[in-house]
Motif scaffolding. Structure first.
Motif, mmCIF file in Angstrom:
data_model
loop_
_atom_site.group_PDB
_atom_site.id
_atom_site.type_symbol
_atom_site.label_atom_id
_atom_site.label_comp_id
_atom_site.label_asym_id
_atom_site.label_seq_id
_atom_site.Cartn_x
_atom_site.Cartn_y
_atom_site.Cartn_z
ATOM 1 N N SER A 136 46.306 42.417 21.697
ATOM 2 C CA SER A 136 45.179 42.601 20.903
ATOM 3 C C SER A 136 43.492 43.414 21.312
ATOM 4 O O SER A 136 42.828 43.367 21.188
ATOM 5 C CB SER A 136 44.492 41.075 21.406
ATOM 6 O OG SER A 136 44.232 40.512 22.370
ATOM 7 N N GLY A 137 44.073 44.110 22.955
ATOM 8 C CA GLY A 137 43.356 44.417 23.584
ATOM 9 C C GLY A 137 42.036 43.358 23.749
ATOM 10 O O GLY A 137 41.514 44.750 24.236
ATOM 11 N N GLU A 138 42.325 42.869 23.451
ATOM 12 C CA GLU A 138 41.205 41.473 24.685
ATOM 13 C C GLU A 138 41.160 41.564 26.030
ATOM 14 O O GLU A 138 42.178 42.457 26.533
ATOM 15 C CB GLU A 138 40.611 40.122 23.978
ATOM 16 C CG GLU A 138 40.809 40.470 22.655
ATOM 17 C CD GLU A 138 42.208 38.524 21.902
ATOM 18 O OE1 GLU A 138 41.137 38.185 20.970
ATOM 19 O OE2 GLU A 138 41.473 37.916 23.070
ATOM 20 N N VAL A 139 39.384 41.529 26.120
ATOM 21 C CA VAL A 139 39.886 41.496 28.328
ATOM 22 C C VAL A 139 39.215 40.091 28.395
ATOM 23 O O VAL A 139 38.471 39.196 27.727
ATOM 24 C CB VAL A 139 38.141 42.744 28.322
ATOM 25 C CG1 VAL A 139 38.425 42.848 29.411
ATOM 26 C CG2 VAL A 139 38.635 44.055 27.606
ATOM 27 N N HIS A 140 39.894 40.076 29.708
ATOM 28 C CA HIS A 140 40.884 38.744 30.253
ATOM 29 C C HIS A 140 39.414 38.929 31.766
ATOM 30 O O HIS A 140 39.395 39.986 32.195
ATOM 31 C CB HIS A 140 41.533 37.820 30.381
ATOM 32 C CG HIS A 140 41.693 37.728 28.898
ATOM 33 N ND1 HIS A 140 42.212 38.823 28.165
ATOM 34 C CD2 HIS A 140 41.900 36.454 28.505
ATOM 35 C CE1 HIS A 140 42.603 38.143 26.966
ATOM 36 N NE2 HIS A 140 43.060 36.524 27.022
ATOM 37 N N TYR A 141 38.350 37.824 32.188
ATOM 38 C CA TYR A 141 38.235 38.161 33.626
ATOM 39 C C TYR A 141 37.790 36.643 33.682
ATOM 40 O O TYR A 141 37.155 36.082 32.979
ATOM 41 C CB TYR A 141 36.458 38.649 32.842
ATOM 42 C CG TYR A 141 36.114 39.427 34.304
ATOM 43 C CD1 TYR A 141 36.217 39.597 36.024
ATOM 44 C CD2 TYR A 141 34.415 39.215 34.116
ATOM 45 C CE1 TYR A 141 35.955 39.806 36.640
ATOM 46 C CE2 TYR A 141 33.992 40.269 35.603
ATOM 47 C CZ TYR A 141 34.614 40.164 36.742
ATOM 48 O OH TYR A 141 34.044 40.617 37.602
ATOM 49 N N LEU A 142 38.026 36.653 34.991
ATOM 50 C CA LEU A 142 38.177 35.249 35.671
ATOM 51 C C LEU A 142 37.036 35.134 36.223
ATOM 52 O O LEU A 142 36.203 36.077 37.968
ATOM 53 C CB LEU A 142 38.982 34.892 36.580
ATOM 54 C CG LEU A 142 39.404 33.507 36.623
ATOM 55 C CD1 LEU A 142 40.731 33.294 37.277
ATOM 56 C CD2 LEU A 142 38.316 32.818 38.118
ATOM 57 N N GLN A 143 35.262 34.287 35.989
ATOM 58 C CA GLN A 143 34.002 35.383 36.561
ATOM 59 C C GLN A 143 33.499 33.802 35.930
ATOM 60 O O GLN A 143 32.084 34.123 35.245
ATOM 61 C CB GLN A 143 33.562 36.275 35.650
ATOM 62 C CG GLN A 143 33.801 36.018 34.033
ATOM 63 C CD GLN A 143 32.585 36.278 33.656
ATOM 64 O OE1 GLN A 143 31.573 36.894 33.985
ATOM 65 N NE2 GLN A 143 31.935 35.118 32.748
ATOM 66 N N SER A 144 33.489 32.755 36.399
ATOM 67 C CA SER A 144 32.780 31.487 36.093
ATOM 68 C C SER A 144 31.561 31.684 36.691
ATOM 69 O O SER A 144 30.646 30.457 36.434
ATOM 70 C CB SER A 144 34.468 29.889 35.838
ATOM 71 O OG SER A 144 34.943 30.366 37.061
ATOM 72 N N GLN A 145 31.550 31.783 37.885
ATOM 73 C CA GLN A 145 30.027 31.785 38.284
ATOM 74 C C GLN A 145 30.052 30.182 38.808
ATOM 75 O O GLN A 145 28.370 30.521 39.336
ATOM 76 C CB GLN A 145 29.221 32.690 37.542
ATOM 77 C CG GLN A 145 29.996 33.950 37.455
ATOM 78 C CD GLN A 145 29.028 34.224 36.325
ATOM 79 O OE1 GLN A 145 27.606 34.352 36.610
ATOM 80 N NE2 GLN A 145 29.277 35.463 35.165
ATOM 81 N N ASN A 146 30.532 29.006 39.451
ATOM 82 C CA ASN A 146 29.544 28.138 38.780
ATOM 83 C C ASN A 146 30.321 27.473 40.298
ATOM 84 O O ASN A 146 29.989 26.349 40.319
ATOM 85 C CB ASN A 146 29.693 27.481 37.448
ATOM 86 C CG ASN A 146 31.241 27.219 37.634
ATOM 87 O OD1 ASN A 146 32.127 27.489 38.030
ATOM 88 N ND2 ASN A 146 31.924 26.012 36.450
ATOM 89 N N GLY A 147 30.823 28.121 41.407
ATOM 90 C CA GLY A 147 30.992 27.626 42.158
ATOM 91 C C GLY A 147 32.921 27.736 41.762
ATOM 92 O O GLY A 147 33.342 26.202 42.204
ATOM 93 N N ASN A 148 33.380 28.222 41.204
ATOM 94 C CA ASN A 148 34.562 27.991 41.246
ATOM 95 C C ASN A 148 35.589 27.712 42.083
ATOM 96 O O ASN A 148 36.773 26.802 41.542
ATOM 97 C CB ASN A 148 35.050 28.920 40.144
ATOM 98 C CG ASN A 148 35.402 30.074 40.660
ATOM 99 O OD1 ASN A 148 35.132 30.517 41.835
ATOM 100 N ND2 ASN A 148 35.492 31.599 39.432
#
Length: 313
Positions: free
Chosen positions: A122-134
């Motif tokens: 699909s070319g979608e970009v996935h990023y683990l970046q929840s930035q909430n003290g994950n």
């Protein structure tokens, strides 16, 4: 004042401004002491630390190890069509929106596979970046990465001792070169350690915030189309408050910044850390699959605590 005196005065002012906001930065070969870090905070300029603030055991974080430790537990992943999460983006109506990513839950194995183009048609970009003290948060919230907590210290003693406070959040970041962090500033003292890959930061001091040309933008989010399941931008209801954000899309593009700006470019490689002072503007790119951990020390909370202590005394 004669013309010559005026020119000398202007040159002097310009040199003082450059000395304060120039492109130089300090480098530490080892982790700083609490006293060293206190000095860094007072000077409030970025420092490249040629040692990883996160423990050496983090370098065992191979894909296989992460998949084994996280098992089938779902993790929150930001999904965009262009790698620009939380950024100003032009919508289908040709208007500019501050657009947040679609957040999807998936097992670590599925997420890591999508960082390989052959597994992501699909070319979608996935990023683990929840930035909430994950990884860790000052609140009692349960970490999505509970199985990794034994690898990550709850705080950095030399920061905690110097600032007299625990970190507000500890975050895990995993993505590839397609993910870009739009330029912004945070009210945190930030210690950013790269575990795998590299990150390149374009930095500007708080005094050059005027170069960011901030504006307010209507809010939007990416959602799945009911017809095709592809990502579409959906403007939020008119009652949603607008977002104030920099209109500089890429500070490294020609003519994106005025000539008076003095951006600093620092590449943080695996095994290195960056001290990013509170309030500094930063735009972040990464090379290949990159894993990083950062500690946010909330200066606003610290100031409130100090004020409260003063009132008690």
């Amino acid at each position: 004042m004669t013309d010559i005196d005026e020119r000398r005065f202007l040159r002097h002012i310009s040199q003082e401004y450059f000395d304060l906001n120039g492109t130089h930065y300090e480098t530490f070969d080892t982790l700083p002491s609490s006293l060293d870090f206190s000095k860094m905070v007072r000077i409030a300029r970025p420092v490249l630390i040629k040692e990883c603030a996160a423990p050496v055991t983090l370098f065992k974080w191979t894909n296989e190890y992460l998949i084994e430790r996280c098992a089938d537990r779902p993790v929150s992943v930001a999904v965009t069509p262009n790698g620009r999460a939380d950024a100003v983006t032009r919508g289908p109506d040709n208007k500019l929106y501050f657009t947040e990513p679609l957040t999807e839950q998936m097992p670590m194995a599925e997420f890591l596979s999508k960082l390989s183009p052959e597994n992501n048609p699909s070319g979608e970009v996935h990023y683990l970046q929840s930035q909430n003290g994950n990884l860790r948060a000052s609140s009692a919230q349960i970490s999505e990465f509970e199985s990794l907590l034994e690898d990550v210290p709850p705080h950095l003693h030399w920061c905690t001792d110097a600032l007299d406070t625990l970190p507000d959040a500890v975050n895990l970041w995993i993505g590839d070169s397609r993910s870009v962090t739009s330029i912004h500033s945070d009210p945190y003292e930030n210690i950013y350690s790269v575990i795998r890959g590299s990150k390149t930061f374009t930095l500007l001091p708080p005094t050059e915030g005027w170069c960011m040309n901030e504006r307010t933008y209507p809010h939007a989010t990416y959602e799945r189309s009911a017809e095709s399941s592809s990502l579409v931008m959906v403007p939020s209801p008119p009652s949603t408050p607008p977002i104030r954000w920099s209109s500089v899309i890429d500070p490294n593009a020609p003519h994106a910044l005025p000539l008076e700006a003095h951006p600093i470019h620092i590449t943080v490689n695996a095994g290195e850390s960056l001290y990013l002072p509170a309030g500094w503007w930063h735009y972040v790119q990464q090379s290949g699959v990159t894993i990083a951990v950062n500690y946010w020390y909330d200066m606003e909370s610290r100031a409130a605590n100090e004020e409260g202590e003063t009132e008690v005394i």
